[in-house]
Design a protein around this motif. Structure first.
Motif, PDB file in Angstrom:
ATOM      1  N   GLU A 486     -10.146 122.021  62.029  1.00 27.20           N
ATOM      2  CA  GLU A 486     -10.256 121.763  60.598  1.00 27.20           C
ATOM      3  C   GLU A 486     -11.623 121.123  60.345  1.00 27.20           C
ATOM      4  N   PRO A 488     -13.341 120.006  56.985  1.00 25.23           N
ATOM      5  CA  PRO A 488     -13.229 119.897  55.527  1.00 25.23           C
ATOM      6  C   PRO A 488     -14.504 120.245  54.779  1.00 25.23           C
ATOM      7  N   GLU A 491     -14.722 124.250  54.020  1.00 26.26           N
ATOM      8  CA  GLU A 491     -13.549 124.965  53.507  1.00 26.26           C
ATOM      9  C   GLU A 491     -13.919 126.294  52.850  1.00 26.26           C
TER      10      GLU A 491
END
Length: 510
Positions: A486, A488, A491
């Motif tokens: 992940e 952020p 994205e």
């Protein structure tokens, strides 16, 4: 058909000193083969050469720094093909079946083998420059590569490696003021790429079909010594080598199919003997799942469509086996042929088992159940019917299971009842697993990438780089080196492709 023209016996020693950096030992085993296997190209100008990017992972493997790669003698050796003492550059000759049609002589038309190095850690890497000028096998072409195709190969090579998929590697990307004509006039570029071996199926086809059994035997012995030394003491070393090549190719095809990767040009000359993904041209990662997806608009008949890739791999392995069977340690030809058939017959089972392992992992399944394959096939059929994005669906399965985005997802489908039926079947299958849900979800995220090099992402980086802005190239490289994490701040790189992405066309010059 003659072999490659031999180079003069009295070729003078190349000037200069061996390139420095990290204590690399240059051993150059392929260049030591007779001249029938390769040609030594002349250096070619590459004005305004400059290092644009380099792979931190490969710099570490080779104990090199950006300063090493940006300065002489590395700069001249890579971008201009300049000879350096102890590192004679060569272009290898090979043949190949292109779209099913045999072409008797191909070869490294725009790639030059700089040499083979042994690292301080004991790794062996062959280094190639791609796009550094013409060779004897350029077939009246310029031997150059453009920034567009070079950026694509540079990014995807390291991205595939980050996903654990066997591949040639990209060490560095170089630009220049050289102008190259393809569909339009573009900037010239060079990729420094690396692999444990650059041998292709086509190398063996060349000597087999040209009628040089002694040269073919010499190439086989080289491959055994260089790439398959563990088979030297086997009862039948050549058959053992074919068995390993077949098994590795089956695993590679399973890797491709599991991440939705379409190669685009699976000619036999683009098949690696050691099971690597090689020669990135019109490749693509699928957006909406479509088993009939064709990423190369040159492939009018769909020979290399996504779902056909495993079958094509077997066809290519059969062509390789035809070149090797006469060198089996068998009592007669008929026995050797039957042995080769037996090796090839194992491919489908090897691929199916490897693919199912990967698909179970993508679904979070540890146990093996007979119904698992039909569960996967039903999911793929639903994805194809609805045009669901391949990468995002698998990445979002934990969220869908938890109900986080489930309702909105169901409402967007044309046939929500069919999806719900599959979902219920999936839940019943998950009930057979004993692993805690958080642990299972973490394992799923570790095999389902959040980020893949979609065509529109590469195109955006290319367009900005052509305007002199390499920030998006650097950003993509950084994000794609951690495809399962992940991130952020990135994205937007995991979003569905924009409408204009459907208009991107890729060909063999891509």
């Amino acid at each position: 058909m003659s072999a490659a023209a031999p180079a003069p016996e009295d070729r003078p020693e190349a000037p200069g000193e061996p390139p420095t950096g990290g204590g690399l030992e240059w051993i150059n085993r392929f260049a030591a083969l007779p001249d029938a296997f390769h040609h030594r190209p002349d250096p070619a100008p590459f004005p305004g050469a400059q290092l644009l990017a380099s792979s931190p992972a490969m710099r570490e493997r080779l104990s090199l720094t950006p300063d090493d790669l940006a300065a002489e003698p590395w700069l001249g050796m890579i971008t201009r093909g300049e000879p350096v003492a102890g590192t004679p550059q060569v272009a290898s000759v090979y043949a190949g079946h292109q779209f099913g049609v045999y072409v008797p002589q191909l070869g490294d038309g725009r790639a030059k083998l700089l040499g083979e190095v042994r690292t301080p850690a004991g790794e062996h890497w062959e280094l190639q420059s791609k796009g550094s000028g013409p060779t004897a096998f350029s077939r009246h072409a310029d031997g150059r590569a453009v920034l567009r195709s070079s950026i694509r190969e540079y990014l995807v090579s390291e991205h595939m490696a980050a996903m654990g998929i066997p591949t040639t590697r990209a060490v560095a990307l170089y630009g220049s003021s050289l102008r190259v004509f393809r569909e339009r006039i573009e900037s010239g570029a060079v990729v420094l790429r690396a692999a444990p071996s650059f041998l292709r199926f086509g190398h063996f086809e060349y000597f087999h079909y040209a009628g040089y059994p002694e040269r073919l035997r010499q190439l086989i012995d080289y491959a055994l010594d260089h790439d398959f030394p563990e088979h030297r003491e086997a009862e039948d070393p050549v058959r053992a080598m074919l068995e390993t090549v077949t098994a590795r190719t089956a695993e590679l095809m399973a890797d491709w199919q599991a991440v939705g990767f379409c190669h685009g040009v699976m000619n036999t000359d683009n098949m690696s003997l050691t099971g690597l993904t090689i020669d990135y041209g019109p490749f693509a990662f699928m957006d909406a799942y479509d088993p009939d997806y064709i990423c190369n608009h040159t492939d009018q008949g769909g020979r290399y469509a996504f779902a056909r890739q495993p079958g094509v791999a077997l066809w290519n392995l059969t062509r390789l086996a035809e070149t090797l069977v006469a060198h089996f340690n068998a009592p007669d030809v008929d026995t050797a042929v039957e042995q080769a058939k037996s090796v090839l017959e194992a491919f489908q089972g090897q691929f199916r088992a490897a693919w199912l392992r990967r698909m179970r992992a993508k679904l979070g399944l540890q146990l093996e159940r007979e119904e698992d394959e039909s569960l996967v096939q039903e999911l793929l059929a639903r994805m194809a019917a609805e045009g669901i994005d391949y990468t995002r669906l698998f990445r979002q399965l934990p969220e869908l299971e938890d109900g986080g985005t489930r309702q909105g997802f169901i409402e967007e489908l044309e046939d929500p009842q069919a999806w719900q039926a599959w979902e219920e079947r999936y839940r019943e299958r998950l009930a057979q697993e004993s692993r805690p849900t958080p642990e299972r979800h973490a394992a799923m995220r570790a095999v389902n990438p959040k980020y893949v090099l979609r065509n529109h992402l590469a195109q955006t980086a290319i367009e900005r780089a052509e305007d002199g802005d390499f920030s998006e190239l650097e950003r993509l490289q950084r994000v794609l080196s951690r495809p399962f994490d992940e991130q952020p701040e990135a994205e937007d790189l995991a979003e569905l492709p924009p409408a204009w992405a459907s208009g991107i066309q890729l060909s063999c010059s891509s």
